[in-house]
Design an enzyme around this catalytic site. Structure first.
Site, PDB file in Angstrom:
ATOM      1  N   ASN A 204     -60.894  53.059 109.171  1.00 14.70           N
ATOM      2  CA  ASN A 204     -61.332  54.420 108.893  1.00 14.70           C
ATOM      3  C   ASN A 204     -62.426  54.833 109.858  1.00 14.70           C
ATOM      4  OD1 ASN A 204     -59.634  54.827 106.703  1.00 14.70           O
ATOM      5  ND2 ASN A 204     -61.091  53.964 105.242  1.00 14.70           N
TER       6      ASN A 204
ATOM      7  N   ASP B 291     -57.622  51.304 102.870  1.00 10.77           N
ATOM      8  CA  ASP B 291     -56.832  51.155 101.641  1.00 10.77           C
ATOM      9  C   ASP B 291     -55.673  50.182 101.814  1.00 10.77           C
ATOM     10  OD1 ASP B 291     -58.359  52.971 100.147  1.00 10.77           O
ATOM     11  OD2 ASP B 291     -57.306  54.668 101.029  1.00 10.77           O
TER      12      ASP B 291
ATOM     13  N   LYS C 131     -50.991  39.261 121.291  1.00  8.60           N
ATOM     14  CA  LYS C 131     -50.922  40.697 121.470  1.00  8.60           C
ATOM     15  C   LYS C 131     -49.476  41.180 121.440  1.00  8.60           C
ATOM     16  CE  LYS C 131     -52.021  44.374 124.766  1.00  8.60           C
ATOM     17  NZ  LYS C 131     -52.600  44.695 126.093  1.00  8.60           N
TER      18      LYS C 131
ATOM     19  N   PRO D  14     -58.055  45.089  98.263  1.00  8.65           N
ATOM     20  CA  PRO D  14     -58.767  45.072  96.984  1.00  8.65           C
ATOM     21  C   PRO D  14     -59.594  46.342  96.799  1.00  8.65           C
ATOM     22  CG  PRO D  14     -59.087  43.008  98.183  1.00  8.65           C
ATOM     23  CD  PRO D  14     -58.447  43.956  99.134  1.00  8.65           C
TER      24      PRO D  14
ATOM     25  N   ILE E  47     -62.760  47.721  95.773  1.00 10.59           N
ATOM     26  CA  ILE E  47     -64.102  47.186  95.533  1.00 10.59           C
ATOM     27  C   ILE E  47     -64.807  47.947  94.421  1.00 10.59           C
ATOM     28  CG2 ILE E  47     -66.359  46.729  96.564  1.00 10.59           C
ATOM     29  CD1 ILE E  47     -64.920  46.422  99.270  1.00 10.59           C
ATOM     30  N   LEU E  48     -64.760  49.269  94.468  1.00  8.09           N
ATOM     31  CA  LEU E  48     -65.472  50.069  93.475  1.00  8.09           C
ATOM     32  C   LEU E  48     -64.947  49.793  92.065  1.00  8.09           C
ATOM     33  CD1 LEU E  48     -67.683  52.285  93.289  1.00  8.09           C
ATOM     34  CD2 LEU E  48     -65.822  53.953  93.239  1.00  8.09           C
TER      35      LEU E  48
ATOM     36  N   PHE F 112     -68.480  56.690  96.520  1.00  6.33           N
ATOM     37  CA  PHE F 112     -68.442  57.779  97.495  1.00  6.33           C
ATOM     38  C   PHE F 112     -66.997  58.203  97.704  1.00  6.33           C
ATOM     39  CE2 PHE F 112     -72.791  57.543  98.301  1.00  6.33           C
ATOM     40  CZ  PHE F 112     -73.163  58.474  99.272  1.00  6.33           C
TER      41      PHE F 112
ATOM     42  N   LYS G 251     -62.076  60.713  90.681  1.00  2.46           N
ATOM     43  CA  LYS G 251     -62.464  59.358  91.075  1.00  2.46           C
ATOM     44  C   LYS G 251     -63.463  58.779  90.089  1.00  2.46           C
ATOM     45  CE  LYS G 251     -63.776  56.606  95.100  1.00  2.46           C
ATOM     46  NZ  LYS G 251     -63.932  56.608  96.574  1.00  2.46           N
TER      47      LYS G 251
END
Length: 420
Positions: A224, A293, A303, A319, A321-322, A337, A351
């Site tokens: 991200n 995600d 490569k 996973p 986390i929150l 967040f 959320k």
């Protein structure tokens, strides 16, 4: 977590300045005239004020002005005979409970960021062991210059608190960020910041920040867009509020905040493991990290070469986390967040419920958003069960300071022992 007793400083006012010894530093710039009003208001709030000026500041406002307003001689020369025997740079820095530099010019920010001590005020700041507050004031282009932003970020990372700058008309005729905060607001902000030093005393705060990188092969990854600036600003703000802070950070180009335990990770799985290993000792968890995600189901050992027009990757969920932290039996106060490209408030409330968090802070990202990823400013919508508020666009340092106060208020509201 066990119940906590909220400190009496949760609701700051000018009374927090009563009997405080404030060293007011004044640097060169047209905003130096505002420092006279700052000095007057500090004394009206009950503070004892002494003033130190740079040589350039003395060309804008005479030291006699500040001597009359503060009731004390003004310090401006390191080489005045007898000064060291009376109150030189070491003695004056030891006298103060806090140092406020207003205005703080671009030149001054650069010099103290680099640790230079080439005038009395810079030497005082370098020798001080008390909180340092800076009220930047300069032309908008100077404030937005990468060098100035780098110096400001470095100072904030070391514990200095930046109060401003604000946006508005400037003496040069231009309009934009760089205007010194008005004296009444600045003095109230100083009182709030000094009160906040005790706000999270004895509280352990765990923060995750930055992006994660999910490897595709030895040279490529998916992830991200996140600079980590918001999370790092929150870590510094929590530390300034007296908390014991642990920061779990993905790969970013930022220096670890001074006085913060920093744990470096790279992947979502590593971040999940690092956070879960430390939640047992945390009172508050703030999940600012932009965690990927999905992660590739298979990582190539070498490569991947270009073959054909398409490349298919199989991705699997990482996973959450929150949700994992919120599901713990003995969980900390959980702040999530959300970075959204639209319908920010709707997604934030969703959320909050879906993850089982205590609070969610959401911001809009994307090409048209005023703040967000890889920027120095942010604006947040913050919600909790039964309440919400908006934190308007400001520097991430300022937003972090406001959000930490809000988190502390909600934490104490939910965890204070009402029957000790």
């Amino acid at each position: 977590m066990s119940p906590q007793t909220a400190p009496s400083s949760r609701f700051p006012s000018l009374a927090d300045l009563h009997h405080k010894r404030i060293l007011l530093g004044v640097t060169g710039g047209i905003a130096a005239y505002k420092a006279a009003e700052v000095s007057r208001r500090l004394r009206l709030a009950g503070a004892e004020v002494r003033v130190a000026m740079t040589p350039a500041a003395c060309r804008f406002v005479q030291p006699l002005t500040f001597e009359a307003l503060s009731g004390h001689p003004v310090a401006y020369d390191m080489f005045v005979p007898g000064a060291e025997a009376a109150m030189g740079h070491i003695q004056l820095s030891r006298w103060a409970d806090a140092i406020l530099v207003a205005p703080a010019s671009a030149d001054f920010l650069a010099r103290i960021s680099l640790g230079l001590a080439d005038d009395l005020l810079a030497t005082l700041c370098l020798a001080a062991e008390v909180p340092l507050f800076l009220a930047p004031a300069m032309n908008r282009a100077m404030w937005l210059h990468p060098a100035t932003r780098s110096h400001a970020a470095a100072l904030a990372g070391r514990g200095a608190v930046l109060l401003g700058p604000d946006e508005g008309d400037q003496a040069c005729g231009e309009t934009g960020p760089g205007r010194m905060r008005e004296p009444a607001r600045l003095v109230l902000d100083l009182a709030e910041a000094l009160a906040a030093e005790r706000l999270l005393s004895g509280i352990r705060v765990l923060i995750s920040a930055g992006p994660t990188r999910e490897p595709i092969d030895p040279v490529r990854f998916i992830g991200n867009r996140s600079s980590g600036k918001m999370g790092y600003a929150l870590a510094a703000a929590a530390r300034n509020a007296g908390a014991e802070v642990t920061l779990v950070s993905g790969p970013v180009a930022l220096d670890a905040p001074a006085g913060v335990e920093t744990v470096r990770v790279e992947t979502a799985a590593e971040m999940h493991a690092a956070v879960m290993a430390r939640t047992g000792g945390a009172d508050i968890y703030i999940g600012t990290a932009a965690v990927a995600d999905y992660t590739p189901g298979r990582v190539a050992d070498t490569k991947i070469k270009k073959h054909g027009e398409q490349l298919e990757l199989t991705l699997i969920r990482t996973p959450d986390i929150l949700r994992s932290v919120a599901a713990l039996a003995d969980r900390p106060f959980v702040v999530g967040f959300a970075a959204e490209t639209g319908e920010v408030e709707t997604y934030a409330r969703a959320k909050l419920e879906a993850k089982g968090a205590d609070m969610v802070a959401a911001n809009e990202v994307g090409s048209g958003a005023p703040g967000g990823f890889e920027r120095d400013e942010n604006a947040l919508f913050v919600c909790w069960r039964g309440g919400e508020c908006h934190l308007p666009l400001a520097s991430k340092t300022e937003i972090a300071r406001r959000l930490i106060r809000l988190i502390a208020d909600r934490y104490y509201a939910e965890n204070t022992d009402q029957d000790p």
